[in-house]
Scaffold this active site. Structure first.
Site, PDB file in Angstrom:
ATOM      1  N   HIS A  56       4.574   6.856   3.419  1.00  0.00           N
ATOM      2  CA  HIS A  56       4.929   8.213   2.689  1.00  0.00           C
ATOM      3  C   HIS A  56       6.391   8.096   2.149  1.00  0.00           C
ATOM      4  CE1 HIS A  56       7.352   9.847   6.236  1.00  0.00           C
ATOM      5  NE2 HIS A  56       6.535   9.106   6.927  1.00  0.00           N
ATOM      6  N   ASP A  60       7.790  11.064   1.346  1.00  0.00           N
ATOM      7  CA  ASP A  60       8.408  12.231   1.654  1.00  0.00           C
ATOM      8  C   ASP A  60       9.229  12.270   2.798  1.00  0.00           C
ATOM      9  OD1 ASP A  60       5.798  12.085   3.068  1.00  0.00           O
ATOM     10  OD2 ASP A  60       5.984  14.054   3.600  1.00  0.00           O
ATOM     11  N   ASP A  68      12.527   6.518   8.356  1.00  0.00           N
ATOM     12  CA  ASP A  68      11.219   7.271   8.537  1.00  0.00           C
ATOM     13  C   ASP A  68      11.058   7.674   6.921  1.00  0.00           C
ATOM     14  OD1 ASP A  68       8.709   8.555   8.784  1.00  0.00           O
ATOM     15  OD2 ASP A  68       9.564   9.955   9.990  1.00  0.00           O
ATOM     16  N   GLU A 106       3.260  13.195   4.348  1.00  0.00           N
ATOM     17  CA  GLU A 106       3.042  13.092   5.652  1.00  0.00           C
ATOM     18  C   GLU A 106       3.486  14.068   6.800  1.00  0.00           C
ATOM     19  OE1 GLU A 106       2.849  10.963   9.346  1.00  0.00           O
ATOM     20  OE2 GLU A 106       4.903  11.538   8.478  1.00  0.00           O
ATOM     21  N   GLU A 107       4.803  14.468   6.317  1.00  0.00           N
ATOM     22  CA  GLU A 107       5.596  15.247   7.278  1.00  0.00           C
ATOM     23  C   GLU A 107       5.148  16.492   7.079  1.00  0.00           C
ATOM     24  OE1 GLU A 107       7.427  13.644   9.060  1.00  0.00           O
ATOM     25  OE2 GLU A 107       8.505  12.049   8.266  1.00  0.00           O
ATOM     26  N   GLU A 158       5.306   2.906   9.430  1.00  0.00           N
ATOM     27  CA  GLU A 158       6.140   4.110  10.048  1.00  0.00           C
ATOM     28  C   GLU A 158       7.022   3.470  11.013  1.00  0.00           C
ATOM     29  OE1 GLU A 158       6.318   7.115   9.811  1.00  0.00           O
ATOM     30  OE2 GLU A 158       4.451   7.733   8.808  1.00  0.00           O
ATOM     31  N   HIS A 193      14.306  11.935  11.828  1.00  0.00           N
ATOM     32  CA  HIS A 193      14.165  13.311  11.718  1.00  0.00           C
ATOM     33  C   HIS A 193      15.625  13.946  12.069  1.00  0.00           C
ATOM     34  CE1 HIS A 193       9.709  14.005  11.592  1.00  0.00           C
ATOM     35  NE2 HIS A 193       9.880  12.826  11.039  1.00  0.00           N
TER      36      HIS A 193
HETATM   37 ZN   LIG Z   1       6.861   8.893   8.908  1.00  0.00          ZN
END
Ligand SMILES: [Zn+2]
Length: 390
Positions: A75, A77, A108, A142-143, A171, A357
């Site tokens: 992903h 995003d 990520d 995805e998030e 990932e 994150h």
């Molecule tokens: Zn991810």
């Protein structure tokens, strides 16, 4: 990007990663990341299809018509950076300090994507007539809710009868060093949204009221004492957790008329969501309680069985690091939950996840370079020559 004297900073995967990090692609905005990928992939002979669903941009790119299909997935995003002031540097202006590349999405998972693209370039330069097909499945959601992303692309592929045999998801799977853990499955996630109905009343006259807290207490005790399963070879035991519970009107002599709670199961392949829901209802129905229960299924558990994909990924990691990766099903859910049910073997291999994150998210520059070599090697093992299926 601050420049260094090290050659590693000129590595094409580091340069591509920096280019992607400059795009503030907060879910579901792709912010032009996929255009960069398309330009590179088209030059490699990929047929690139943008699949737009709502505000989500997805990319399905494929090179070759025959099977088996080896697909890299991920992903573009990223989660919001949070308070800019807590970042030591601009979250969307990549900076390298002491061998770590900082920026939102660095771990990520824009590093995974950059490594995939450069690995494809390197592999195709050497094996332009590889066996089977190579593919890339990229989403920009995805998030977030993940409804218009990988799930929808897989639906389109299934309608077309276009299977994926092997999928490598980029990932961040690693825990302390690149490749120490590869994920070969994920637990299922099922949430219950509960309302217990009672009758509000004066605390001194319980006979005239019906306190939903008292009704729910023994059910909750039962839910906590059940041994859902003992796990199995690849999964830890299923866990039940209450995440929220509220009742009461905030007044000391009034008992509440309603209780609301939310709980979640992380469950192993010993269950599917139908049987799990049935079991929970059985526990509620054994008690005298007026309740309503809604469910939200985030994903069924999946497991990739031992076979050529796991072997190839493990071999690539071992050759690069000298270590044998641990095969794990831990962690949260991932888009593997949408790809696996379509019949694909799915393995997740990506960088260290310690900073994902968080503020000051970062990835090791040498990790990105090594990951590129691993991805390239996986292609070589699986597609450099035609190997008949056993
Ligand atoms: Zn991810």
């Amino acid at each position: 990007m601050t420049s260094g004297t090290d050659d590693i900073l000129e590595h094409p995967a580091i340069r591509l990663l920096s280019e992607l990090l400059r795009r503030p692609s907060v879910t579901p905005d792709d912010a032009g990341c996929q255009d960069i990928l398309i330009e590179r992939l088209a030059g490699l002979g990929f047929n690139c299809e943008t699949m737009q669903f709502g505000d989500v941009t997805n990319l399905w790119a494929r090179r070759g018509d025959s099977g088996p299909v080896l697909c890299f997935a991920g992903h573009t995003d990223v989660v919001p950076p949070g308070a800019d002031s807590e970042w030591e540097t601009d979250p969307f202006e990549p900076v390298i300090r002491e061998g770590q590349l900082y920026g939102r999405g660095s771990a990520d998972m824009k590093s995974g994507i950059a490594a995939m693209i450069v690995a494809l370039e390197e592999f195709l330069a050497e094996y332009p007539n590889h066996a089977g097909s190579l593919a890339l499945l990229i989403t920009s959601d995805e998030e977030g809710r993940a409804r218009d992303g990988t799930l929808k692309v897989i639906e389109v592929l299934q309608e077309r009868n276009e299977p994926i045999d092997w999928c490598v998801l980029g990932e961040p799977s690693s825990e302390s060093e690149l490749g120490d853990i590869i994920r070969i499955g994920r637990r299922g996630s099922l949430s219950g949204i509960l309302t217990v109905r009672g009758i509000q009343g004066h605390v001194a006259y319980p006979q005239l009221a019906d306190n939903p807290i008292g009704r729910f207490a023994p059910v909750l005790a039962d839910l906590h004492t059940v041994e859902w399963d003992q796990g199995n070879e690849f999964f830890p035991p299923t866990s039940f957790q209450v995440v929220d519970i509220r009742a009461g009107i905030g007044f000391p002599n009034v008992t509440p008329g309603e209780l609301n709670a939310r709980f979640n199961f992380r469950y192993s392949t010993e269950w599917d969501h139908y049987r799990l829901k049935e079991r929970v209802r059985g526990i509620f129905d054994a008690h005298d309680i007026d309740y309503e229960l809604d469910w939200h299924l985030s994903g069924e558990p999946f497991l990739t069985k031992p076979g050529r994909l796991i072997d190839a990924v493990s071999q690539a990691v071992t050759e690069q690091t000298g270590r044998t990766p641990e095969l794990s099903t831990g962690g949260g859910t991932s888009d593997g939950r949408f790809i696996s049910p379509a019949g694909a073997d799915v393995v997740e291999l990506g960088p260290v996840n310690a900073s994902i994150h968080k503020v000051n998210e970062n990835v090791g520059v040498d990790e990105v370079v090594a990951l590129t070599a691993m991805y390239r090697r996986i292609m070589e093992i699986l597609l450099a020559q035609v190997v008949p299926d056993p």
